[in-house]
Design a protein around this motif. Structure first.
Motif, short mmCIF file in Angstrom:
data_model
loop_
_atom_site.label_atom_id
_atom_site.label_comp_id
_atom_site.label_asym_id
_atom_site.label_seq_id
_atom_site.Cartn_x
_atom_site.Cartn_y
_atom_site.Cartn_z
N ILE A 76 -26.87 -24.61 26.48
CA ILE A 76 -27.05 -23.50 25.78
C ILE A 76 -27.97 -23.03 25.41
O ILE A 76 -29.16 -23.62 25.12
CB ILE A 76 -25.84 -23.56 24.51
CG1 ILE A 76 -26.13 -24.73 23.48
CG2 ILE A 76 -24.64 -24.40 25.41
CD1 ILE A 76 -25.98 -24.16 22.26
N ARG A 124 -15.07 -24.59 26.30
CA ARG A 124 -15.89 -24.76 24.85
C ARG A 124 -15.22 -25.92 24.07
O ARG A 124 -14.70 -27.16 24.81
CB ARG A 124 -15.50 -23.39 23.95
CG ARG A 124 -14.02 -23.08 24.02
CD ARG A 124 -13.19 -22.66 22.98
NE ARG A 124 -11.66 -22.72 22.75
CZ ARG A 124 -11.35 -24.18 21.81
NH1 ARG A 124 -12.00 -24.71 20.96
NH2 ARG A 124 -10.86 -24.30 22.12
N HIS A 162 -17.82 -20.98 21.27
CA HIS A 162 -18.99 -21.64 22.44
C HIS A 162 -18.95 -23.51 22.49
O HIS A 162 -18.18 -23.89 22.07
CB HIS A 162 -20.19 -21.23 22.06
CG HIS A 162 -21.08 -22.04 20.92
ND1 HIS A 162 -20.49 -21.44 19.66
CD2 HIS A 162 -21.38 -23.29 21.09
CE1 HIS A 162 -21.19 -22.14 19.52
NE2 HIS A 162 -21.80 -22.70 19.68
#
Length: 462
Positions: A16, A424, A447
């Motif tokens: 991420i 997520r 997320h």
């Protein structure tokens, strides 16, 4: 067998690219009010897309779930290593083939990527990987405070899996490749409860090997040196120094804590590999260790570049029993659970002592990733499990006691679950009274938390 330089760039292995501060997260169910502290987790999260870099060498990112009074907050930060800072300032990779030697003259200190574990000792939060010293972090903000040298005493390598003796409070550690990245020299020592280095000794191993974990009992220290060997030539030409050479056979070093390397002796083992140890203890004169044992390690090739048979790259729970008085170099092994598993954990209050309970992640039949947690009674052999829906996956489960004086194994297991369909992650809280009932609470992130390696619980509000 997935290629360690490719698979981590897709799905929930992919990094991420944002750091978050979320003061309050949505919770399903009810977080136990006694669950007050922070779960810290660490794993590879490359700052830039670096094709050809093995998953194990991605930049470290620490995730912190803070639980208090039935509420949950979250924060994540990259560990600001010297590599990370230099590349962040440049806006691009400067060491695109890390850890292969590259771009000489950049004057970037080689302090590693701090991406494997995060532990608390002597009032310090430490981000760890086994090739370098730890980085100290601020436990409240996750700000990187710098390389931890323990008063300037330590240099070189420090394990990602130190062990804290619950009776003495000292932390035991080791390092391999001491004196050079492909050296067969190793070291072990202790960090006192106040953060000072206690014992520090060096010794020779049969060959240079990737020794990821070790075992500690009240009286002994055990080093599994297995033939996942290091080579400078491979590091320079392939960017991956380690390869599987089973023809060399395995070795297990055993020393007595009070006497140190003067008491070191080596046992011979069949070629196998161990990434992680559940626990070890003394049983009379014998030493018993429960480990996750592979026939061949995953994510690493043979020395000729071919990959091991995937059927051999699955770990199972195995018990080793070493008898220093038996007059033999071999030791006994017993399979405790044939299910493909990894990431074993226990109630850390029993570390180095015989434990009754243990947890580990498993893959159900046909599942490509770990999708269930087993909570095992090591005395009776009874095992209970909790499984996610097909397609979802979970992380190592960290045990938290219900309160400081709770009986062994009475508490919760915390694991981070990847919800594939939603893209997520959730933090799940399982009650060890019966994990088959599913989570008593789920903390929902907007997320995902990429698949990583290890973490630990630190009691008290951050």
């Amino acid at each position: 067998m997935p290629d360690g330089t490719v698979f981590h760039r897709a799905g929930n292995f992919a990094p991420i690219h944002a750091e978050h501060d979320i003061a309050e997260l949505k919770v399903s169910g009810a977080l136990p009010r006694d669950l007050c502290g922070t779960l810290f987790r660490n794993g590879p999260n490359p700052q830039f897309d670096e094709a050809g870099v093995h998953w194990f060498f991605g930049d470290g990112m620490v995730h912190a779930f803070t639980l208090s009074d039935g509420r949950a907050a979250y924060r994540n930060r990259w560990v600001r290593t010297h590599k990370w800072r230099a590349e962040h300032a440049a806006g691009r990779p400067l060491l695109p083939c890390y850890p292969r030697p590259s771009l000489p003259g950049l004057a970037i200190r080689d302090t590693g990527v701090a991406n494997t574990n995060v532990v608390w000792h002597a009032g310090r939060l430490l981000a760890l990987e086994e090739g370098h010293l730890p980085f100290a972090l601020d436990p409240a903000t996750l700000e990187t405070l710098g390389v931890e040298t323990f008063g300037g005493v330590l240099r070189g390598r420090f394990t990602a899996h130190p062990k804290v003796d619950p009776a003495t409070g000292e932390m035991l550690f080791f390092g391999y490749g001491i004196g050079g990245p492909r050296s067969a020299r190793m070291a072990w020592g202790t960090i006192q409860p106040d953060g000072r280095v206690g014992k520090l000794e060096r010794f020779g191993a049969p060959y240079c090997a990737l020794v990821h974990d070790f075992a500690v009992t009240e009286r002994h220290v055990l080093f599994p040196v297995m033939p996942l060997t290091g080579s400078r030539w491979r590091a320079i030409t392939r960017g991956q120094p380690f390869a599987w050479e089973p023809e060399l056979g395995g070795h297990v070093g055993l020393l007595r804590r009070a006497e140190g390397v003067a008491s070191l002796r080596w046992f011979r083992a069949e070629s196998c590999y161990v990434f992680h140890v559940l626990n070890a203890w003394d049983e009379g004169a014998r030493v018993v260790a429960d480990v996750m044992q592979y026939d061949a390690p995953p994510l690493f090739p043979h020395a000729d570049g071919t990959l091991p048979d995937p059927a051999r790259t699955r770990a199972r729970l195995v018990r080793w029993t070493l008898d220093p008085e038996a007059g033999t170099e071999s030791f006994a092994t017993e399979v405790l659970d044939d299910a493909p598993g990894e990431f074993p954990r226990l109630d850390e209050r029993r570390a180095g002592r015989r434990n009754r309970f243990g947890a580990y992640a498993v893959r159900r039949t046909g599942a490509p990733l770990f999708d269930a947690i087993v909570w095992r009674d090591m005395e009776s052999g009874r095992a209970r499990s909790f499984a996610l829906p097909p397609g979802d996956a979970l992380s190592e489960a960290v045990f938290v006691p219900r309160h400081a004086s709770a009986p062994e194994g009475d508490g919760w297991l915390l694991t981070v679950a990847w919800r594939a369909a939603e893209g997520r992650s959730d933090l799940l809280v399982l009650d060890t009274d019966d994990i088959t009932q599913g989570p008593v609470a789920a903390v929902h992130l907007p997320h995902r938390v990429p698949f990583g390696f290890h973490g630990n619980w630190v009691a008290g509000a951050a």
